[in-house]
Write a protein that holds these residues in place. Structure first.
Motif, mmCIF file in Angstrom:
data_model
loop_
_atom_site.group_PDB
_atom_site.id
_atom_site.type_symbol
_atom_site.label_atom_id
_atom_site.label_comp_id
_atom_site.label_asym_id
_atom_site.label_seq_id
_atom_site.Cartn_x
_atom_site.Cartn_y
_atom_site.Cartn_z
ATOM 1 N N ASP A 148 -29.975 35.694 45.197
ATOM 2 C CA ASP A 148 -29.140 36.157 46.299
ATOM 3 C C ASP A 148 -29.922 36.223 47.610
ATOM 4 O O ASP A 148 -29.425 35.796 48.663
ATOM 5 C CB ASP A 148 -28.567 37.545 45.974
ATOM 6 N N ALA A 149 -31.157 36.741 47.545
ATOM 7 C CA ALA A 149 -31.894 37.048 48.769
ATOM 8 C C ALA A 149 -32.614 35.851 49.372
ATOM 9 O O ALA A 149 -32.534 35.607 50.593
ATOM 10 C CB ALA A 149 -32.909 38.162 48.481
ATOM 11 N N TYR A 150 -33.343 35.084 48.555
ATOM 12 C CA TYR A 150 -34.242 34.093 49.122
ATOM 13 C C TYR A 150 -33.542 32.887 49.740
ATOM 14 O O TYR A 150 -33.953 32.434 50.824
ATOM 15 C CB TYR A 150 -35.263 33.659 48.070
ATOM 16 N N PRO A 151 -32.492 32.327 49.139
ATOM 17 C CA PRO A 151 -31.794 31.249 49.848
ATOM 18 C C PRO A 151 -31.224 31.718 51.183
ATOM 19 O O PRO A 151 -31.257 30.969 52.174
ATOM 20 C CB PRO A 151 -30.690 30.850 48.870
ATOM 21 N N ALA A 152 -30.717 32.952 51.213
ATOM 22 C CA ALA A 152 -30.175 33.474 52.474
ATOM 23 C C ALA A 152 -31.282 33.632 53.510
ATOM 24 O O ALA A 152 -31.084 33.341 54.705
ATOM 25 C CB ALA A 152 -29.484 34.814 52.221
ATOM 26 N N ALA A 153 -32.465 34.076 53.071
ATOM 27 C CA ALA A 153 -33.571 34.260 54.007
ATOM 28 C C ALA A 153 -34.057 32.926 54.562
ATOM 29 O O ALA A 153 -34.368 32.807 55.758
ATOM 30 C CB ALA A 153 -34.716 34.990 53.303
ATOM 31 N N ILE A 154 -34.130 31.907 53.712
ATOM 32 C CA ILE A 154 -34.550 30.590 54.201
ATOM 33 C C ILE A 154 -33.481 30.011 55.141
ATOM 34 O O ILE A 154 -33.806 29.409 56.183
ATOM 35 C CB ILE A 154 -34.842 29.648 53.025
ATOM 36 N N GLY A 155 -32.221 30.200 54.803
ATOM 37 C CA GLY A 155 -31.161 29.760 55.714
ATOM 38 C C GLY A 155 -31.262 30.448 57.066
ATOM 39 O O GLY A 155 -31.059 29.827 58.126
#
Length: 601
Positions: free
Chosen positions: A582-589
């Protein structure tokens, strides 16, 4: 807005990791594996068969109980690090749930840390007396009787039972920065082997006999060496040393074989040595690896290594201690889809000059299709080291086109005692200034300084916030994971048992409050204007959630873009795969958007 396909990152985050905890008398390896989404226990039989032993709600680790069909399990709840000890009966239902375990040492208000297991004894450390002080307890398996062998032992880092079962070699942190004391405790124990006020670290003790220890020390030297001494501290001898690298040690249970690893720029060289330090043979693993765990066969015939590399999510190798022959129990690379495997990147090693004449060790991950944007990925600690091992976030950033720099700023471990002490107390912001030197260095890699961002967890999160706040013109954005926004409120609210040992690094609330304020990111809040993405666990016992909440509230009030994601079932970092997905793809985006030359600042 930048288009970003997170499929590759999702694949990376779903890859399995392995560690090795113990080797049984029958040759079976007790391993840790996170296929379920959290680290659980698996038995790997001598024939390679795999049996899942646990399916607990949270992460766990364990040790075999010699001579029985049971396992001691150390587990917490929701990442709170209040470790509890339980017993798993291998003849019961498998994989075992929390309800299938038998309580061994339980009190959810306190921490009980597994230190050592022998056929006769269980050794654990606990803060149950008052929540702040640590005692070391030895329990007799046969009678259940417990004996406190060390009271007010300090922050216990390691403990190992003597061959006769009457004493423990104990490593405890001291109030000196980057220092640890070695003692022998128990019946007729001589007490401290090293002084509490010595500016040196002593670690990894192993018993060579009932009156002799071998361990690691950096007494009177910059780098760690392998030394031997009597239990009263006499007959101190340096067996192995390297004037440019730290050495690390693990010894076979019978003391007849030493596994010595040399820390070379965030990777390890492995070798087997005789008890007197003589080289037996080097170990060839085929690529640069970092050891994540070490477990010995009880007869010392083989050593089992948990291993990780830039492009290996986690493997387990077994090494014959006579021939040095390596066989692979788990090959972590095999699970990576071949097309994706070819796009993963190794790190290159560099030294980045600073304005005051120092050089910052730095690893660079150069993507196949660079966009010119950069992410500085800063490790936690601070007395820790960025190493060249598997990190799906770094690989995901590279696949998204970012060049990733992973520095070992001053204060980092692995580069000698002098380097690790260059950020202590009033020198804290010198470490933050290393970020400026890294920013100035970006054009030498043909990277755009205006499209550079910061990413870090724990102390790395502090560095993100401090960099954004004190160098507002340099950074386009930041990702802060369980970071410190105020050194004052952090020390006031961290767990009682941690405070004094964090004060040795940052400064004390009583004597150094002005320095703590000067070095706190929130002090420079009015300067901070770059967008921030923050991630925090609700149960964090180290850096309380309030550190993220106060910076989020303050930036929101000022109109600075700041997203805060809180995970109710996590502690100091994200231990569960579902939360990482949940967190890391959103952070990279988020970083792709904020470093984009059109949609960014």
């Amino acid at each position: 807005m930048t288009s970003y396909d997170a499929t590759d990152l999702t694949t990376l985050l779903e890859l399995e990791s392995w560690v090795a905890h113990d080797v049984g008398a029958d040759g079976a390896v007790l391993a840790g594996n996170d296929a379920s989404g959290t680290m659980q226990l698996v038995r790997i039989g001598p024939d390679g068969s795999r049996t899942r032993l646990t399916a607990l709600a949270g992460r766990c680790l364990g040790r075999w109980v010699p001579g029985t069909r049971s396992v001691v399990i150390m587990h917490d709840s929701g990442g709170d690090e209040n470790w509890q000890l339980s017993l798993l009966d291998l003849d019961g239902p498998l994989p075992a749930t929390d309800e299938d375990l038998s309580p061994l040492v339980h009190d959810a208000r306190f921490v009980h840390t597994l230190e050592d297991v022998t056929e006769e004894h269980l050794v654990y450390s606990t803060n149950r007396r008052d929540g702040a002080s640590w005692d070391v307890v030895v329990r007799d398996w046969r009678t259940g009787a417990e004996h406190v062998v060390a009271q007010d032992a300090g922050y216990v880092a390691q403990s190992r039972v003597s061959p006769d079962g009457r004493r423990c070699a104990l490593v405890a942190l001291t109030t000196q920065p980057a220092a640890a004391q070695l003692s022998v405790v128990g019946d007729e124990s001589p007490g401290p082997i090293t002084p509490a006020d010595e500016p040196a670290e002593h670690s990894s003790p192993h018993w060579l006999s009932d009156d002799q220890l071998i361990f690691v020390s950096n007494r009177d030297r910059d780098f760690r060496a392998i030394v031997r001494a009597k239990v009263d501290g006499s007959d101190w001898q340096t067996l192995l040393a390297d004037d440019a690298h730290d050495l690390h040690l693990s010894a076979a249970p019978d003391g007849k074989t030493l596994l010595v690893t040399t820390n070379v720029d965030g990777s390890r060289r492995f070798a087997l040595h005789e008890p007197d330090g003589t080289l037996r043979r080097a170990i060839d693993l085929g690529r640069d690896y970092v050891s994540t765990s070490v477990a010995w066969a009880h007869d010392g015939s083989r050593v089992v290594l948990g291993l990780s590399a830039c492009v290996d999510p986690g493997s387990i190798a077994t090494v014959d201690t006579v021939s040095g022959e390596v066989s692979w129990m788990i090959d972590g690379v095999e699970q990576i889809p071949p097309a994706l495997r070819q796009r993963l990147v190794e790190a290159s090693c560099h030294r980045v000059p600073t304005s005051d004449g120092e050089q910052v060790p730095c690893f660079v991950y150069s993507p196949e299709n660079p966009t010119g944007a950069t992410v500085l990925h800063i490790h936690g600690g601070p007395e820790a080291q960025a190493e060249r091992f598997w990190n799906p976030v770094i690989q995901g950033l590279a696949l998204a086109g970012f060049t990733v720099l992973q520095p070992n700023v001053r204060g980092s471990d692995g580069y000698g005692k002098r380097w690790v002490s260059l950020d202590d107390v009033d020198l804290r912001l010198d470490s933050v200034e290393d970020l400026r030197a890294l920013h100035d260095w970006l054009p030498t890699l043909d990277l755009d300084p205006d499209r550079s961002a910061l990413w870090g967890g724990s102390y790395g999160g502090y560095m993100v916030l401090a960099g954004l706040a004190t160098q507002p013109d340099l950074w386009a954005a930041g990702v802060d994971i369980v970071g410190i926004s105020s050194l004052v409120t952090f020390l006031e609210n961290t767990s009682d048992y941690r405070r004094i040992y964090r004060e040795r690094e940052y400064g004390s609330l009583e004597h150094d409050r002005d320095t703590l304020i000067r070095c706190s990111p929130i002090t420079y809040l009015d300067q901070l204007r770059a967008p921030l993405f923050a991630i925090h666990g609700a149960n964090d016992p180290r850096v309380p959630l309030s550190e993220a909440e106060q910076i989020h509230a303050a930036l929101t009030d000022r109109g600075v873009p700041c997203e805060l994601r809180v995970y109710d079932d996590e502690g100091h970092g994200l231990a569960k795969r579902a939360n990482r997905l949940d967190a890391y793809p959103a952070a990279i985006g988020f970083l792709l958007d904020t470093t984009d030359p059109i949609s960014g600042r």
